[in-house]
Design a protein around this motif. Structure first.
Motif, PDB file in Angstrom:
ATOM      1  N   SER A   1      61.230  16.148  77.985  1.00 45.42           N
ATOM      2  CA  SER A   1      60.580  16.020  79.769  1.00 45.42           C
ATOM      3  C   SER A   1      58.570  16.360  80.152  1.00 45.42           C
ATOM      4  N   ILE A   2      58.052  15.370  80.465  1.00 45.64           N
ATOM      5  CA  ILE A   2      56.970  14.942  80.866  1.00 45.64           C
ATOM      6  C   ILE A   2      56.837  15.032  81.655  1.00 45.64           C
ATOM      7  N   TRP A   3      55.912  15.503  82.932  1.00 50.14           N
ATOM      8  CA  TRP A   3      55.476  16.093  84.419  1.00 50.14           C
ATOM      9  C   TRP A   3      53.880  15.185  84.373  1.00 50.14           C
ATOM     10  N   ARG A   4      53.511  15.402  85.430  1.00 48.35           N
ATOM     11  CA  ARG A   4      52.301  14.969  86.510  1.00 48.35           C
ATOM     12  C   ARG A   4      52.674  15.430  87.575  1.00 48.35           C
ATOM     13  N   ASN A   5      52.277  16.713  88.018  1.00 47.05           N
ATOM     14  CA  ASN A   5      52.068  17.777  89.155  1.00 47.05           C
ATOM     15  C   ASN A   5      50.690  17.318  89.680  1.00 47.05           C
ATOM     16  N   ARG A   6      50.478  16.115  90.422  1.00 46.48           N
ATOM     17  CA  ARG A   6      49.020  16.287  90.712  1.00 46.48           C
ATOM     18  C   ARG A   6      47.962  16.717  89.802  1.00 46.48           C
ATOM     19  N   ASP A   7      47.253  17.444  89.411  1.00 47.14           N
ATOM     20  CA  ASP A   7      45.767  17.437  88.693  1.00 47.14           C
ATOM     21  C   ASP A   7      46.719  18.106  86.738  1.00 47.14           C
ATOM     22  N   THR A   8      47.757  18.708  87.333  1.00 41.63           N
ATOM     23  CA  THR A   8      49.049  19.861  86.295  1.00 41.63           C
ATOM     24  C   THR A   8      49.528  19.242  85.178  1.00 41.63           C
ATOM     25  N   PHE A   9      50.134  18.854  84.152  1.00 49.17           N
ATOM     26  CA  PHE A   9      50.294  17.895  83.297  1.00 49.17           C
ATOM     27  C   PHE A   9      50.870  18.957  82.181  1.00 49.17           C
ATOM     28  N   LEU A  10      52.661  18.420  82.513  1.00 51.91           N
ATOM     29  CA  LEU A  10      53.967  19.643  81.346  1.00 51.91           C
ATOM     30  C   LEU A  10      53.767  18.711  80.498  1.00 51.91           C
ATOM     31  N   GLN A  11      55.218  19.342  79.297  1.00 49.98           N
ATOM     32  CA  GLN A  11      55.701  18.854  78.628  1.00 49.98           C
ATOM     33  C   GLN A  11      56.827  20.291  78.369  1.00 49.98           C
ATOM     34  N   GLY A  12      58.188  19.219  78.699  1.00 45.36           N
ATOM     35  CA  GLY A  12      59.381  20.752  77.675  1.00 45.36           C
ATOM     36  C   GLY A  12      59.733  21.274  78.993  1.00 45.36           C
ATOM     37  N   ARG A  13      60.480  22.241  78.688  1.00 49.71           N
ATOM     38  CA  ARG A  13      61.044  22.222  80.033  1.00 49.71           C
ATOM     39  C   ARG A  13      60.479  24.361  80.488  1.00 49.71           C
ATOM     40  N   GLU A  14      60.318  24.273  78.699  1.00 45.19           N
ATOM     41  CA  GLU A  14      59.559  26.236  79.577  1.00 45.19           C
ATOM     42  C   GLU A  14      58.477  25.835  79.944  1.00 45.19           C
ATOM     43  N   GLN A  15      57.581  24.887  79.975  1.00 44.44           N
ATOM     44  CA  GLN A  15      56.417  24.668  80.853  1.00 44.44           C
ATOM     45  C   GLN A  15      56.809  23.855  81.902  1.00 44.44           C
ATOM     46  N   ILE A  16      57.946  23.603  82.253  1.00 45.95           N
ATOM     47  CA  ILE A  16      58.322  23.662  83.844  1.00 45.95           C
ATOM     48  C   ILE A  16      58.954  24.873  84.237  1.00 45.95           C
ATOM     49  N   VAL A  17      59.675  25.341  83.570  1.00 49.19           N
ATOM     50  CA  VAL A  17      60.132  26.163  84.569  1.00 49.19           C
ATOM     51  C   VAL A  17      58.636  27.028  85.203  1.00 49.19           C
TER      52      VAL A  17
ATOM     53  N   LEU B   1      69.482  12.292  82.431  1.00 47.35           N
ATOM     54  CA  LEU B   1      68.122  13.543  82.963  1.00 47.35           C
ATOM     55  C   LEU B   1      66.848  12.996  82.783  1.00 47.35           C
ATOM     56  N   MET B   2      66.543  13.481  83.630  1.00 49.93           N
ATOM     57  CA  MET B   2      64.633  12.556  83.890  1.00 49.93           C
ATOM     58  C   MET B   2      63.678  13.563  82.333  1.00 49.93           C
ATOM     59  N   ARG B   3      63.386  12.306  82.386  1.00 48.54           N
ATOM     60  CA  ARG B   3      62.144  12.655  80.997  1.00 48.54           C
ATOM     61  C   ARG B   3      61.181  12.193  81.196  1.00 48.54           C
ATOM     62  N   LYS B   4      60.729  12.233  82.932  1.00 50.47           N
ATOM     63  CA  LYS B   4      59.079  12.027  82.905  1.00 50.47           C
ATOM     64  C   LYS B   4      59.139  11.800  84.411  1.00 50.47           C
ATOM     65  N   ARG B   5      58.263  12.344  84.939  1.00 53.58           N
ATOM     66  CA  ARG B   5      58.102  12.478  86.477  1.00 53.58           C
ATOM     67  C   ARG B   5      57.028  12.657  86.719  1.00 53.58           C
ATOM     68  N   GLN B   6      56.060  12.204  87.873  1.00 58.14           N
ATOM     69  CA  GLN B   6      54.899  11.873  87.877  1.00 58.14           C
ATOM     70  C   GLN B   6      54.998  12.358  90.030  1.00 58.14           C
ATOM     71  N   MET B   7      53.536  13.409  90.198  1.00 57.79           N
ATOM     72  CA  MET B   7      54.209  13.461  91.449  1.00 57.79           C
ATOM     73  C   MET B   7      52.907  13.334  91.866  1.00 57.79           C
ATOM     74  N   SER B   8      52.187  13.053  93.261  1.00 55.30           N
ATOM     75  CA  SER B   8      50.677  13.491  94.370  1.00 55.30           C
ATOM     76  C   SER B   8      51.636  13.267  95.355  1.00 55.30           C
ATOM     77  N   GLY B   9      50.710  14.569  96.097  1.00 52.46           N
ATOM     78  CA  GLY B   9      50.822  14.969  97.539  1.00 52.46           C
ATOM     79  C   GLY B   9      49.601  16.035  97.276  1.00 52.46           C
ATOM     80  N   ASN B  10      49.771  15.687  99.550  1.00 52.06           N
ATOM     81  CA  ASN B  10      48.352  15.915  99.577  1.00 52.06           C
ATOM     82  C   ASN B  10      48.781  17.402 100.591  1.00 52.06           C
ATOM     83  N   ASP B  11      48.148  18.305 101.106  1.00 50.11           N
ATOM     84  CA  ASP B  11      48.689  19.569 101.247  1.00 50.11           C
ATOM     85  C   ASP B  11      48.046  19.751 103.795  1.00 50.11           C
TER      86      ASP B  11
END
Length: 154
Positions: free
Chosen positions: A44-60, A118-128
């Motif tokens: 799975s590939i992720w973008r969480n704000r300015d962080t880019f991840l790939q794979g379960r190990e990085q997600i965890v 299963l989710m193969r891609k997740r992109q998140m944008s957020g503000n605190d």
């Protein structure tokens, strides 16, 4: 693993998309890394704000650090839109930092699913946004889905 799956499967209906959203909400609120990681494909590939991840190990590892920092974490997700294999979600969550300062994070997520659900891609944008204790919505013992969130809160 080729045999992994997580129903409901695409193509989504309003009902099955809503089920995916609320299942994700419950899993993230549990902060159970074993439970959460298996909702995603192994690559799975992720973008969480300015962080880019790939794979379960990085997600965890990302979630471990996130939940260590964001104390008192409580999340609500709502279905925003969906198509055959995509779901868009709006979310709000509250947490406090190491000084006790409360925050509310607002944002949107864009999810793409594999045929096995299963989710193969997740992109998140957020503000605190800083909030006071009195401004909190998600206090202990309150069901996050029972909190009425209207446009006036934006």
């Amino acid at each position: 693993m080729a045999t992994e799956s997580k129903p409901p499967f695409p193509p989504f209906t309003r009902e099955t998309a809503q089920h995916k959203v609320k299942t994700a909400q419950a899993a993230w609120n549990s902060k159970d890394l074993e439970l959460v990681q298996y909702a995603y494909t192994p690559d799975s590939i992720w973008r969480n704000r300015d962080t880019f991840l790939q794979g379960r190990e990085q997600i965890v590892e990302f979630l471990r650090k996130k939940w260590a920092k964001e104390q008192g974490y409580r999340l609500r997700k709502e279905l925003f839109a969906f198509t055959d294999d995509k779901i868009a979600v709006q979310f709000w969550y509250e947490w406090h930092d190491e000084t006790g300062q409360w925050w509310r994070t607002y944002g949107l997520e864009d999810w793409t699913f594999a045929k096995n659900g299963l989710m193969r891609k997740r992109q998140m944008s957020g503000n605190d946004v800083k909030i006071t204790e009195e401004e909190r919505w998600f206090k202990e013992g309150v069901d996050v889905d029972a909190v009425e969130i209207s446009e006036r809160h934006w």
